[in-house]
Design a protein around this motif. Structure first.
Motif, short mmCIF file in Angstrom:
data_model
loop_
_atom_site.label_atom_id
_atom_site.label_comp_id
_atom_site.label_asym_id
_atom_site.label_seq_id
_atom_site.Cartn_x
_atom_site.Cartn_y
_atom_site.Cartn_z
N ILE A 1 1.78 -4.58 -6.25
CA ILE A 1 1.13 -3.31 -5.95
C ILE A 1 1.20 -3.01 -4.45
CG2 ILE A 1 -1.25 -4.09 -5.59
CD1 ILE A 1 -0.18 -1.05 -7.67
N ARG A 2 1.15 -4.06 -3.63
CA ARG A 2 1.27 -3.82 -2.18
C ARG A 2 2.68 -3.41 -1.82
NH1 ARG A 2 -3.27 -4.79 0.34
NH2 ARG A 2 -4.75 -6.32 -0.45
N SER A 3 3.66 -4.00 -2.45
CA SER A 3 5.04 -3.64 -2.14
C SER A 3 5.37 -2.21 -2.55
CB SER A 3 6.01 -4.60 -2.83
OG SER A 3 6.09 -4.33 -4.21
N SER A 4 4.61 -1.66 -3.50
CA SER A 4 4.86 -0.28 -3.92
C SER A 4 4.35 0.73 -2.89
CB SER A 4 4.17 -0.02 -5.26
OG SER A 4 2.76 0.05 -5.09
N GLY A 5 3.53 0.26 -1.94
CA GLY A 5 2.96 1.17 -0.95
C GLY A 5 1.77 1.94 -1.47
N CYS A 6 1.19 1.49 -2.58
CA CYS A 6 0.09 2.22 -3.24
C CYS A 6 -1.16 1.35 -3.37
CB CYS A 6 0.54 2.69 -4.62
SG CYS A 6 1.96 3.79 -4.60
N ALA A 7 -1.34 0.40 -2.46
CA ALA A 7 -2.48 -0.51 -2.58
C ALA A 7 -3.81 0.23 -2.42
CB ALA A 7 -2.36 -1.64 -1.55
N ASP A 8 -3.89 1.16 -1.47
CA ASP A 8 -5.16 1.85 -1.23
C ASP A 8 -5.65 2.61 -2.46
OD1 ASP A 8 -5.32 0.81 1.27
OD2 ASP A 8 -4.72 2.63 2.33
N PRO A 9 -4.86 3.50 -3.05
CA PRO A 9 -5.34 4.19 -4.25
C PRO A 9 -5.56 3.25 -5.43
CG PRO A 9 -3.05 4.77 -3.80
CD PRO A 9 -3.55 4.03 -2.61
N PHE A 10 -4.77 2.16 -5.50
CA PHE A 10 -4.96 1.21 -6.60
C PHE A 10 -6.32 0.53 -6.50
CE2 PHE A 10 -4.84 -3.08 -8.32
CZ PHE A 10 -4.38 -2.87 -9.60
N PHE A 11 -6.64 -0.02 -5.31
CA PHE A 11 -7.89 -0.77 -5.17
C PHE A 11 -9.10 0.15 -5.07
CE2 PHE A 11 -4.90 -4.14 -3.85
CZ PHE A 11 -5.30 -5.10 -4.77
N ALA A 12 -8.88 1.44 -4.91
CA ALA A 12 -9.99 2.38 -5.05
C ALA A 12 -10.39 2.53 -6.51
CB ALA A 12 -9.59 3.74 -4.47
N ARG A 13 -9.49 2.12 -7.41
CA ARG A 13 -9.74 2.27 -8.85
C ARG A 13 -10.01 0.94 -9.54
NH1 ARG A 13 -5.59 6.03 -12.07
NH2 ARG A 13 -6.05 7.17 -10.17
#
Length: 331
Positions: free
Chosen positions: A47-59
């Motif tokens: 998920i970090r490599s996708s560049g989408c960690a912030d919106p992911f961990f907000a959910r």
């Protein structure tokens, strides 16, 4: 060409390529999950490599197989998912419908119509593998019909610019996240030729996974004719211009498209200078040593500069700047 049309074509290229690359990232996680050994952080690395960690961990509180697959494959309300990428690619294609060939529109419209019917519960291993393979084939089909049917006007160059900048970004992220995962498990570049026994099997699998995620296994054996060695794999995916997914090839192809646009519009802009500077550094003699010393630092810097080039292209050709993505794959 109007800025709005250039914008739409550029983002068709980026979103189709991003859908393909997200499928590859999920496939990396799926393949890694079947290998014995500790790997609690593997899905978090994905998920970090996708560049989408912030919106992911907000959910979600933590990253595991179900949450990552749900987020990167099915989420409707996030620009980070494959479903959203195909929706946005189709939406942009519709803006420039008359600039596309019938074959291009049929592929992208058909892909979106199929994705709309996806069952969110298709998570079993075999079904996931089939779904990811289907996505990669549809994206390859779109690129294929584009190459064989579209007129080589400036729209073709804008579309391909999006494709190559997105591909360079993803290759750097995949390489970085796997390298960081290996470092966390005790692997070191100094051990590249004789890794400790306790990490040898895991390290070998990680490096092979990188090649498979980038569809570069055959390219590796053709180019190096040897067993898997980290320095050769890094060379293939960073410097080797013959590899279609390497940073060197992607930047060379993007620079060629920008040079064509400079000739078509009879003017050179700041993005041309940025692109040439980045490409010259990738071709520089001292880069191999830098990769050996600090691969993570190089890749983090490359991702940031690749994003800066994308922003400058948007500024110079008067279309929308790209949405924010995290610059570094892993911290």
């Amino acid at each position: 060409m109007l800025g709005r049309a250039a914008d739409a074509l550029y983002w068709v290229g980026r979103y189709v390529e991003r859908a393909d690359n997200l499928a590859r990232l999920i496939d990396v996680g799926r393949r890694t999950a079947v290998v014995p050994g500790p790997k609690a952080s593997d899905w978090e690395d994905i998920i970090r490599s996708s560049g989408c960690a912030d919106p992911f961990f907000a959910r979600y509180d933590h990253a595991d197989r179900d949450s990552v697959v749900q987020f990167l494959l099915y989420a409707d309300d996030s620009d980070c998912s494959i479903r959203s990428c195909l929706r946005l690619a189709r939406s942009n294609a519709r803006v420039v419908r008359t600039s596309l060939t019938a074959e291009m529109w049929e592929v992208i419209d058909g892909a979106w119509r199929t994705v709309q019917r996806w069952d969110r519960q298709r998570r079993r291993s075999e079904e996931l593998r089939a779904t990811l393979s289907w996505i990669k084939r549809r994206c390859a089909l779109f690129r294929g019909v584009t190459e064989s049917t579209v007129l080589r006007h400036e729209g073709y160059d804008f579309l391909n610019l999006g494709t190559y900048l997105e591909r360079a970004d993803c290759t750097a992220r995949i390489l970085d996240v796997r390298h960081t995962a290996l470092a966390a498990e005790g692997w070191d570049r100094e051990d590249a030729h004789s890794p400790p026994p306790e990490v040898e099997a895991g390290a070998r699998h990680h490096w092979i996974t990188i090649l498979r995620a980038s569809s570069s296994v055959r390219a590796y054996h053709w180019a190096y004719r040897s067993d898997y060695r980290p320095d050769n794999i890094v060379d293939l995916l960073v410097l080797n211009a013959y590899c279609s997914r390497s940073l060197g090839h992607c930047l060379e192809a993007a620079s060629e498209r920008l040079e064509r646009l400079a000739r078509i519009y009879a003017r050179r802009l700041d993005c041309h200078t940025l692109s040439r500077g980045l490409l010259d550094e990738l071709r520089g003699d001292g880069l191999a040593g830098e990769l050996a010393e600090d691969l993570h630092g190089f890749l983090t810097d490359f991702i940031a500069r690749n994003n800066a080039l994308s922003n400058q292209i948007a500024l110079d050709y008067h279309f929308s700047p790209p949405p924010r993505r995290e610059a570094a794959a892993t911290g």
